[in-house]
Design a protein around this motif. Structure first.
Motif, PDB file in Angstrom:
ATOM      1  N   PHE A 195     156.502 -16.746  36.296  1.00  0.00           N
ATOM      2  CA  PHE A 195     156.275 -16.441  34.882  1.00  0.00           C
ATOM      3  C   PHE A 195     155.138 -17.293  34.327  1.00  0.00           C
ATOM      4  CE2 PHE A 195     157.937 -16.877  30.336  1.00  0.00           C
ATOM      5  CZ  PHE A 195     157.378 -15.672  29.934  1.00  0.00           C
ATOM      6  N   PHE A 196     155.099 -18.540  34.724  1.00  0.00           N
ATOM      7  CA  PHE A 196     154.030 -19.452  34.323  1.00  0.00           C
ATOM      8  C   PHE A 196     152.670 -18.895  34.743  1.00  0.00           C
ATOM      9  CE2 PHE A 196     151.400 -23.262  34.904  1.00  0.00           C
ATOM     10  CZ  PHE A 196     151.657 -23.988  33.745  1.00  0.00           C
ATOM     11  N   ASP A 197     152.560 -18.466  35.995  1.00  0.00           N
ATOM     12  CA  ASP A 197     151.299 -17.908  36.494  1.00  0.00           C
ATOM     13  C   ASP A 197     150.900 -16.656  35.727  1.00  0.00           C
ATOM     14  OD1 ASP A 197     151.466 -19.919  38.316  1.00  0.00           O
ATOM     15  OD2 ASP A 197     151.738 -18.633  40.072  1.00  0.00           O
ATOM     16  N   LEU A 198     151.860 -15.805  35.475  1.00  0.00           N
ATOM     17  CA  LEU A 198     151.580 -14.541  34.784  1.00  0.00           C
ATOM     18  C   LEU A 198     150.995 -14.797  33.401  1.00  0.00           C
ATOM     19  CD1 LEU A 198     151.813 -11.450  34.896  1.00  0.00           C
ATOM     20  CD2 LEU A 198     154.093 -11.671  33.898  1.00  0.00           C
ATOM     21  N   CYS A 199     151.526 -15.779  32.695  1.00  0.00           N
ATOM     22  CA  CYS A 199     151.008 -16.087  31.359  1.00  0.00           C
ATOM     23  C   CYS A 199     149.613 -16.688  31.426  1.00  0.00           C
ATOM     24  CB  CYS A 199     151.964 -17.030  30.641  1.00  0.00           C
ATOM     25  SG  CYS A 199     153.562 -16.267  30.242  1.00  0.00           S
ATOM     26  N   PHE A 200     149.302 -17.407  32.489  1.00  0.00           N
ATOM     27  CA  PHE A 200     147.956 -17.963  32.634  1.00  0.00           C
ATOM     28  C   PHE A 200     146.916 -16.863  32.813  1.00  0.00           C
ATOM     29  CE2 PHE A 200     149.418 -22.175  32.622  1.00  0.00           C
ATOM     30  CZ  PHE A 200     148.317 -23.034  32.653  1.00  0.00           C
ATOM     31  N   VAL A 201     147.331 -15.739  33.369  1.00  0.00           N
ATOM     32  CA  VAL A 201     146.386 -14.637  33.574  1.00  0.00           C
ATOM     33  C   VAL A 201     145.846 -14.131  32.245  1.00  0.00           C
ATOM     34  CG1 VAL A 201     146.191 -12.266  34.422  1.00  0.00           C
ATOM     35  CG2 VAL A 201     147.348 -13.979  35.784  1.00  0.00           C
ATOM     36  N   VAL A 202     146.605 -14.283  31.165  1.00  0.00           N
ATOM     37  CA  VAL A 202     146.121 -13.865  29.849  1.00  0.00           C
ATOM     38  C   VAL A 202     144.838 -14.626  29.502  1.00  0.00           C
ATOM     39  CG1 VAL A 202     146.659 -13.758  27.387  1.00  0.00           C
ATOM     40  CG2 VAL A 202     148.443 -13.292  29.068  1.00  0.00           C
ATOM     41  N   ILE A 252     153.492 -23.038  28.619  1.00  0.00           N
ATOM     42  CA  ILE A 252     153.081 -21.632  28.549  1.00  0.00           C
ATOM     43  C   ILE A 252     152.579 -21.299  27.152  1.00  0.00           C
ATOM     44  CG2 ILE A 252     153.938 -19.259  28.610  1.00  0.00           C
ATOM     45  CD1 ILE A 252     155.774 -20.096  30.911  1.00  0.00           C
ATOM     46  N   ALA A 253     153.278 -21.786  26.121  1.00  0.00           N
ATOM     47  CA  ALA A 253     152.814 -21.564  24.751  1.00  0.00           C
ATOM     48  C   ALA A 253     151.426 -22.162  24.551  1.00  0.00           C
ATOM     49  CB  ALA A 253     153.806 -22.175  23.756  1.00  0.00           C
ATOM     50  N   GLY A 254     151.189 -23.306  25.164  1.00  0.00           N
ATOM     51  CA  GLY A 254     149.877 -23.933  25.049  1.00  0.00           C
ATOM     52  C   GLY A 254     148.766 -23.094  25.641  1.00  0.00           C
ATOM     53  N   VAL A 255     149.022 -22.495  26.807  1.00  0.00           N
ATOM     54  CA  VAL A 255     147.967 -21.684  27.413  1.00  0.00           C
ATOM     55  C   VAL A 255     147.704 -20.421  26.594  1.00  0.00           C
ATOM     56  CG1 VAL A 255     149.334 -20.247  28.982  1.00  0.00           C
ATOM     57  CG2 VAL A 255     147.034 -20.922  29.623  1.00  0.00           C
ATOM     58  N   LEU A 256     148.729 -19.911  25.919  1.00  0.00           N
ATOM     59  CA  LEU A 256     148.519 -18.739  25.067  1.00  0.00           C
ATOM     60  C   LEU A 256     147.689 -19.102  23.833  1.00  0.00           C
ATOM     61  CD1 LEU A 256     152.044 -17.063  25.287  1.00  0.00           C
ATOM     62  CD2 LEU A 256     149.965 -16.534  26.596  1.00  0.00           C
ATOM     63  N   VAL A 257     147.898 -20.314  23.311  1.00  0.00           N
ATOM     64  CA  VAL A 257     147.043 -20.784  22.214  1.00  0.00           C
ATOM     65  C   VAL A 257     145.605 -20.937  22.705  1.00  0.00           C
ATOM     66  CG1 VAL A 257     146.593 -22.697  20.630  1.00  0.00           C
ATOM     67  CG2 VAL A 257     148.940 -21.923  21.005  1.00  0.00           C
ATOM     68  N   LEU A 258     145.451 -21.502  23.890  1.00  0.00           N
ATOM     69  CA  LEU A 258     144.112 -21.639  24.473  1.00  0.00           C
ATOM     70  C   LEU A 258     143.455 -20.276  24.627  1.00  0.00           C
ATOM     71  CD1 LEU A 258     143.111 -23.931  27.427  1.00  0.00           C
ATOM     72  CD2 LEU A 258     142.412 -21.547  27.417  1.00  0.00           C
ATOM     73  N   ALA A 259     144.213 -19.305  25.133  1.00  0.00           N
ATOM     74  CA  ALA A 259     143.660 -17.961  25.325  1.00  0.00           C
ATOM     75  C   ALA A 259     143.200 -17.355  24.009  1.00  0.00           C
ATOM     76  CB  ALA A 259     144.701 -17.056  25.981  1.00  0.00           C
ATOM     77  N   ALA A 260     143.933 -17.629  22.940  1.00  0.00           N
ATOM     78  CA  ALA A 260     143.556 -17.078  21.635  1.00  0.00           C
ATOM     79  C   ALA A 260     142.239 -17.647  21.134  1.00  0.00           C
ATOM     80  CB  ALA A 260     144.667 -17.366  20.616  1.00  0.00           C
ATOM     81  N   GLY A 261     141.866 -18.826  21.632  1.00  0.00           N
ATOM     82  CA  GLY A 261     140.619 -19.440  21.174  1.00  0.00           C
ATOM     83  C   GLY A 261     139.425 -19.215  22.070  1.00  0.00           C
ATOM     84  N   VAL A 262     139.611 -18.477  23.172  1.00  0.00           N
ATOM     85  CA  VAL A 262     138.516 -18.288  24.117  1.00  0.00           C
ATOM     86  C   VAL A 262     137.330 -17.563  23.483  1.00  0.00           C
ATOM     87  CG1 VAL A 262     137.844 -17.044  26.216  1.00  0.00           C
ATOM     88  CG2 VAL A 262     139.925 -18.431  26.193  1.00  0.00           C
ATOM     89  N   SER A 263     137.584 -16.529  22.712  1.00  0.00           N
ATOM     90  CA  SER A 263     136.494 -15.749  22.114  1.00  0.00           C
ATOM     91  C   SER A 263     135.639 -16.607  21.190  1.00  0.00           C
ATOM     92  CB  SER A 263     137.060 -14.551  21.348  1.00  0.00           C
ATOM     93  OG  SER A 263     137.689 -13.645  22.222  1.00  0.00           O
ATOM     94  N   ARG A 264     136.265 -17.400  20.335  1.00  0.00           N
ATOM     95  CA  ARG A 264     135.504 -18.257  19.417  1.00  0.00           C
ATOM     96  C   ARG A 264     134.746 -19.334  20.172  1.00  0.00           C
ATOM     97  NH1 ARG A 264     137.947 -20.449  14.101  1.00  0.00           N
ATOM     98  NH2 ARG A 264     135.709 -20.419  13.669  1.00  0.00           N
ATOM     99  N   ALA A 265     135.328 -19.827  21.266  1.00  0.00           N
ATOM    100  CA  ALA A 265     134.629 -20.834  22.061  1.00  0.00           C
ATOM    101  C   ALA A 265     133.373 -20.245  22.694  1.00  0.00           C
ATOM    102  CB  ALA A 265     135.559 -21.388  23.134  1.00  0.00           C
ATOM    103  N   PHE A 266     133.468 -19.021  23.195  1.00  0.00           N
ATOM    104  CA  PHE A 266     132.309 -18.362  23.792  1.00  0.00           C
ATOM    105  C   PHE A 266     131.252 -18.023  22.748  1.00  0.00           C
ATOM    106  CE2 PHE A 266     134.447 -17.916  27.799  1.00  0.00           C
ATOM    107  CZ  PHE A 266     133.471 -17.577  28.710  1.00  0.00           C
ATOM    108  N   GLU A 267     131.663 -17.369  21.685  1.00  0.00           N
ATOM    109  CA  GLU A 267     130.712 -16.779  20.747  1.00  0.00           C
ATOM    110  C   GLU A 267     130.169 -17.778  19.730  1.00  0.00           C
ATOM    111  OE1 GLU A 267     132.818 -13.532  19.059  1.00  0.00           O
ATOM    112  OE2 GLU A 267     133.107 -12.507  20.987  1.00  0.00           O
ATOM    113  N   ASN A 268     131.029 -18.685  19.252  1.00  0.00           N
ATOM    114  CA  ASN A 268     130.617 -19.612  18.190  1.00  0.00           C
ATOM    115  C   ASN A 268     130.649 -21.070  18.600  1.00  0.00           C
ATOM    116  OD1 ASN A 268     130.493 -17.347  16.380  1.00  0.00           O
ATOM    117  ND2 ASN A 268     132.713 -17.481  16.139  1.00  0.00           N
TER     118      ASN A 268
END
Length: 410
Positions: free
Chosen positions: A42-49, A110-126
């Motif tokens: 389950f941990f791995d699956l959430c990291f794929v996000v 797992i919650a932490g990696v989902l927060v990280l995933a939510a910020g990927v777009s802003r990290a790339f673009e801005n």
């Protein structure tokens, strides 16, 4: 290096004990039937996000002709994802007691990696890293909690090791504050300093005591994550082809990319799992180099999927790049994957110069495919498949040493 290690005959923790808490004692290296747990899967699956988000942003940047900036951002973001996964995986291999608190703390990670995933777009673009940093903080504080639990249950050199891990992780996390407080021009330097420091923490912590990670369990965990990353590449390419067919009716241009992409992914799977690598992981020196090298395996495997999406976008006229650049988006990560798997896995099981040259030569030929235009991906896929076939032929002729099975198949 002179060190004491956890006893290889240490009994596994008593998982039948009632109650939400157990002592977090080291597990034995020779523990039988040690496999990945449902929580680890389950941990791995959430990291794929998070990996999917990073791959999608890399694809957009390359398709818009900003490959250099996209690759730099991808390298930084993927390091955060990979290193957080690495830390949990090796810790769990040595100390997973599967009690309620361990499970809760893992779910926090797992919650932490989902927060990280939510910020990927802003990290790339801005280049705004607040959400990425916050997600990383959540994961790292949870890991510190795990190490402090291990320290509480240990004594002597083992306790010192666990405390060193906790302190090292905390100090590095403070260092990552530079991504928030320094100007944009200095953030790349933060990464260049902090990434090596992060990778030095295990070397520092385990100077006098080696954690009791389980070689078969570790190799299985890395293999499962490789499958998940390759599966993400297949998913990304499938979505891209479907979009192109629906909107442009360009099946003739997309079919070579689809077939070539599938051949590349299939060959990538075969090449990785042809080698029983757990028998090679006998010391920290070997395991550190092997584990750290998987940054290139995981990141290149994920980049193959992004590259296939770029190739499709270019074929249907959506990408603002040349056919050469679109081809390179697939061939270069494919060649990097082949070389890295050869260095970390296959070369240890090869017999003779012919077997040793199969993957390096294939990687070179795949790079040359970059100049074949719209046929680049298909030819690269055929070459990867031929490398597998050639390796199988060499093995069936009996060139592999007894006891190594199909290890020399590629």
């Amino acid at each position: 290096m002179t060190s004491s290690s956890a006893s290889e005959s240490a009994p596994p923790p008593d998982r039948s004990r009632p109650g939400p808490l157990r002592r977090m004692t080291a597990r034995g290296r020779d523990e039988a039937h040690r496999v990945a747990t449902p929580l680890e899967l389950f941990f791995d699956l959430c990291f794929v996000v998070a990996i999917a988000q990073a791959g999608a942003e890399l694809m957009h940047f390359m398709a818009e002709g900003h490959a250099g900036e996209g690759i730099l951002n991808y390298v930084m973001i993927f390091f955060a994802i990979w290193w957080a996964w690495m830390n949990f995986t090796w810790f769990a291999s040595a100390y997973d007691n599967d009690d309620a608190l361990f499970r809760v703390v893992t779910l926090v990670q797992i919650a932490g990696v989902l927060v990280l995933a939510a910020g990927v777009s802003r990290a790339f673009e801005n280049h705004v890293f607040l959400a990425v940093w916050l997600g990383y903080v959540i994961m790292r504080l949870a890991l510190i909690t795990q190490w402090l639990r291990a320290a509480r249950s240990a004594e002597g050199a083992e306790r010192t090791m666990a405390l060193r891990y906790a302190v090292g992780v905390l100090v590095c996390q403070v260092g990552w504050l530079g991504l928030l407080v320094l100007p944009e021009s200095g953030r790349a330097w933060v990464f260049l300093v902090m990434a090596p420091l992060e990778m030095c923490v295990p070397l520092f912590a385990e100077r006098n005591y080696v954690t009791s990670w389980h070689a078969h369990h570790i190799s299985e965990r890395f293999g499962l994550f490789t499958i998940i990353v390759l599966g993400e590449s297949v998913s990304a390419a499938t979505v891209a082809v479907k979009t192109g067919v629906d909107e442009h009716d360009a099946l003739g241009h997309l079919l070579p990319i689809a077939v070539g992409g599938l051949l590349i992914v299939f060959a990538a799977w075969w090449i990785y799992f042809a080698v029983p690598i757990h028998g090679f992981l006998r010391s920290n020196r070997q395991s550190f180099l092997w584990g750290y090298g998987h940054y290139l395996i995981f990141s290149s495997a994920a980049a193959i999927g992004a590259g296939l999406e770029v190739a499709v976008e270019q074929a249907v006229g959506k990408a603002h790049i040349s056919a050469l650049a679109a081809s390179a988006a697939v061939t270069l990560p494919t060649a990097l994957y082949l070389l890295t798997v050869w260095i970390l896995h296959a070369r240890h099981f090869k017999v003779g110069i012919t077997q040793q040259l199969v993957l390096p030569v294939t990687a070179l030929l795949v790079i040359l495919c970059t100049f074949l235009g719209e046929w680049a991906v298909l030819v690269a896929g055929i070459l990867a498949a031929l490398a597998v076939a050639f390796g199988v032929i060499l093995t069936t002729r009996g060139s592999a040493p007894r006891g190594r099975g199909t290890a020399a198949a590629v």
